[in-house]
Scaffold this motif. Structure first.
Motif, PDB file in Angstrom:
ATOM      1  N   LYS A  59     -36.256  19.366 119.961  1.00 39.54           N
ATOM      2  CA  LYS A  59     -36.735  19.251 118.582  1.00 39.54           C
ATOM      3  C   LYS A  59     -37.043  17.792 118.262  1.00 39.54           C
ATOM      4  O   LYS A  59     -36.274  16.901 118.612  1.00 39.54           O
ATOM      5  CB  LYS A  59     -35.666  19.790 117.630  1.00 39.54           C
ATOM      6  N   GLY A  60     -38.168  17.584 117.580  1.00 37.72           N
ATOM      7  CA  GLY A  60     -38.539  16.227 117.206  1.00 37.72           C
ATOM      8  C   GLY A  60     -39.354  15.515 118.268  1.00 37.72           C
ATOM      9  O   GLY A  60     -39.824  14.394 118.047  1.00 37.72           O
ATOM     10  N   GLY A  61     -39.523  16.136 119.421  1.00 40.75           N
ATOM     11  CA  GLY A  61     -40.319  15.527 120.480  1.00 40.75           C
ATOM     12  C   GLY A  61     -41.802  15.785 120.269  1.00 40.75           C
ATOM     13  O   GLY A  61     -42.243  16.240 119.206  1.00 40.75           O
ATOM     14  N   LEU A  99     -44.055  22.091 123.155  1.00 46.70           N
ATOM     15  CA  LEU A  99     -43.940  23.447 122.630  1.00 46.70           C
ATOM     16  C   LEU A  99     -45.235  24.234 122.845  1.00 46.70           C
ATOM     17  O   LEU A  99     -45.203  25.406 123.226  1.00 46.70           O
ATOM     18  CB  LEU A  99     -43.598  23.401 121.136  1.00 46.70           C
ATOM     19  N   ILE A 100     -46.373  23.566 122.633  1.00 48.57           N
ATOM     20  CA  ILE A 100     -47.664  24.222 122.811  1.00 48.57           C
ATOM     21  C   ILE A 100     -47.826  24.697 124.253  1.00 48.57           C
ATOM     22  O   ILE A 100     -48.340  25.801 124.506  1.00 48.57           O
ATOM     23  CB  ILE A 100     -48.827  23.272 122.429  1.00 48.57           C
ATOM     24  N   ARG A 101     -47.370  23.871 125.224  1.00 46.34           N
ATOM     25  CA  ARG A 101     -47.463  24.259 126.635  1.00 46.34           C
ATOM     26  C   ARG A 101     -46.610  25.497 126.917  1.00 46.34           C
ATOM     27  O   ARG A 101     -47.024  26.408 127.646  1.00 46.34           O
ATOM     28  CB  ARG A 101     -47.039  23.100 127.544  1.00 46.34           C
ATOM     29  N   GLU A 102     -45.399  25.523 126.365  1.00 48.28           N
ATOM     30  CA  GLU A 102     -44.516  26.670 126.574  1.00 48.28           C
ATOM     31  C   GLU A 102     -45.121  27.943 125.971  1.00 48.28           C
ATOM     32  O   GLU A 102     -45.046  29.024 126.562  1.00 48.28           O
ATOM     33  CB  GLU A 102     -43.139  26.405 125.954  1.00 48.28           C
ATOM     34  N   ILE A 103     -45.742  27.805 124.795  1.00 49.86           N
ATOM     35  CA  ILE A 103     -46.380  28.966 124.167  1.00 49.86           C
ATOM     36  C   ILE A 103     -47.570  29.423 125.007  1.00 49.86           C
ATOM     37  O   ILE A 103     -47.820  30.625 125.166  1.00 49.86           O
ATOM     38  CB  ILE A 103     -46.814  28.632 122.724  1.00 49.86           C
ATOM     39  N   GLY A 104     -48.306  28.457 125.583  1.00 53.11           N
ATOM     40  CA  GLY A 104     -49.431  28.797 126.458  1.00 53.11           C
ATOM     41  C   GLY A 104     -48.983  29.599 127.668  1.00 53.11           C
ATOM     42  O   GLY A 104     -49.644  30.576 128.072  1.00 53.11           O
ATOM     43  N   LYS A 105     -47.857  29.189 128.262  1.00 54.07           N
ATOM     44  CA  LYS A 105     -47.315  29.944 129.409  1.00 54.07           C
ATOM     45  C   LYS A 105     -46.945  31.368 128.985  1.00 54.07           C
ATOM     46  O   LYS A 105     -47.181  32.332 129.712  1.00 54.07           O
ATOM     47  CB  LYS A 105     -46.070  29.239 129.962  1.00 54.07           C
TER      48      LYS A 105
END
Length: 452
Positions: free
Chosen positions: A106-108, A113-119
């Motif tokens: 959090k805060g990074g 997060l976008i990459r993880e959602i893409g996966k």
């Protein structure tokens, strides 16, 4: 398969952080809702399914791990990504052991997060593609399971017809599952490993229909920017299913008749003769013999497509199959919408088991989808029924005060009205389906003052 936007729920007790995340994720094409507590998140999830929940690990009252346990218990198909501060990595790893998809700091940088959602999108897209392929088979299996002797006899004819290469005509009212039968025939044929191509011929302009069936060459007409392979050519070595065959114009019937006889086609605007080998299955809810009499259907074409004719009985004549179908569609709707159902009101069950279903299986499926969508807290009650269902419940209270003759007349009036509506006020077809003469039907319309 292109990526679809996900339904995402962000859960964090810091409202400003929720709002920022909503802006970022919405810009990426995801439908995003926010909740500031675990309880609020679960309340939102009762109203509709989410593909992904992004939850802060450390929250008051219900922390992220408690929320994760609730989600995995109630909505096992929903994935969870945990957001954690730098000093809580061990807790995040524990959360993954409990079923979380992943965790981010959090805060990074939000790109993490976008990459993880893409996966996750890639995984869900592949999962959906496989599910759609399996569902075509499972829907056929579920909808053809039957305890009705007449329907079992129809299935037996379909199985025997499947092993031949004869052209098959499937007849039945709208919504009885004619496409399901066509797929069943394909699956039980020697062509099952090849392509199943389908086309609904209803309300398609003739030039568009010709292009869909025969394909076209580049430049063959305005807007033909590239060569197109038609459904007939694509069905080579496989099965071609043409639904609503009774709606195609006479000129197209002549072209199809020639194709069936010669097993050769020309693309629109092309001179190359293309040999094709396909098994033809057609379907309609029209009375083709009447269409022939009235000059709207070619007799020679009819005999070519109807080497074997299969008549599917309407749902009202196979009521013993209703419990199986109701159970199947409830399970399917719950899975698709991620809305588990805990209780179904007994009046709803009574309605589903006694309703006459003029729209057949399609109507049953739509009613159950409605019930699941409108359910609250996992409960399906009578308020979610279509208006006719709620009216039926109210009528039950006064039935005992009315004479049997009056009840019969009202039921007959409603049924004749529904059949006229279903057949677009075609008197001959309605009379035939009701088992009465046209004169008797006219008398009934006058007696009951029906609109036609």
């Amino acid at each position: 398969m292109s990526k679809r936007g996900l339904r995402v729920l962000v859960v964090d007790d810091e409202q400003d952080y929720c709002n920022v995340m909503k802006v970022i994720l919405t810009a990426k094409g995801h439908h995003t809702d926010v909740a500031s507590t675990g309880a609020a998140a679960l309340s939102l999830m009762e109203q509709g399914g989410y593909d992904l929940v992004i939850s802060d690990l450390m929250m008051p009252e219900m922390d992220g791990r408690q929320l994760l346990h609730e989600i995995k218990s109630l909505y096992p198909g929903t994935e969870v990504i945990m957001m954690t501060a730098y000093g809580s990595i061990e807790n995040a790893v524990e959360a993954m052991r409990d079923g979380a998809y992943s965790y981010v700091t959090k805060g990074g940088n939000p790109e993490e997060l976008i990459r993880e959602i893409g996966k996750l999108q890639d995984m869900l897209s592949l999962k959906l593609e496989n599910q759609l392929l399996k569902e075509k088979v499972s829907v056929v299996d579920a909808m053809l399971e039957s305890n009705n002797p007449a329907f079992q006899g129809t299935l037996s004819i379909a199985r025997k017809a499947a092993v031949s290469d004869s052209n098959i005509l499937i007849l039945g009212e709208s919504g009885t599952g004619k496409e399901v039968f066509a797929r069943y025939i394909h699956q039980n044929s020697s062509r099952s490993k090849r392509q199943f191509m389908d086309l609904n011929c209803h309300a398609i302009a003739e030039t568009v229909l010709e292009s869909e069936l025969f394909g076209h060459e580049k430049g063959s007409f305005t807007g033909a920017l590239n060569k197109r392979i038609g459904r007939i050519e694509a069905a080579d070595q496989g099965t071609l299913f043409l639904d609503e065959i009774g709606d195609i114009p006479l000129s197209m019937q002549a072209k199809l008749l020639k194709t069936i006889e010669n097993k050769k086609i020309y693309r629109m605007g092309g001179n190359e003769e293309i040999e094709v080998d396909f098994r033809l299955v057609t379907a309609t809810n029209k009375d083709l013999e009447l269409e022939i009499e009235e000059g709207r259907f070619r007799e020679d074409f009819y005999y070519r497509i109807s080497t074997i004719t299969i008549n599917i009985p309407p749902l009202r004549k196979r009521k013993e199959d209703l419990p199986l179908l109701i159970d199947y569609f409830f399970k399917r709707s719950q899975n698709e919408m991620k809305k588990p159902i805990r209780k179904i009101d007994s009046h709803v069950t009574d309605f589903l088991l006694t309703y006459h279903y003029p729209g057949n299986i399609r109507e049953l499926k739509n009613i159950i989808e409605r019930l699941v969508v409108l359910s609250e807290n996992g409960i399906v009650d009578t308020d979610s029924l279509p208006v006719s269902g709620r009216e039926d419940k109210r009528k039950q209270a006064v039935v005992l005060d009315r004479g049997l003759r009056e009840i019969r007349k009202e039921a007959e009036r409603e049924y004749i009205q529904s059949m006229l509506l279903k057949n677009n006020n075609n008197m001959s077809r309605t009379a035939e389906m009701l088992g009465i003469t046209r004169r008797q039907l006219f008398n009934k319309i006058a007696e009951y003052q029906l609109d036609k």
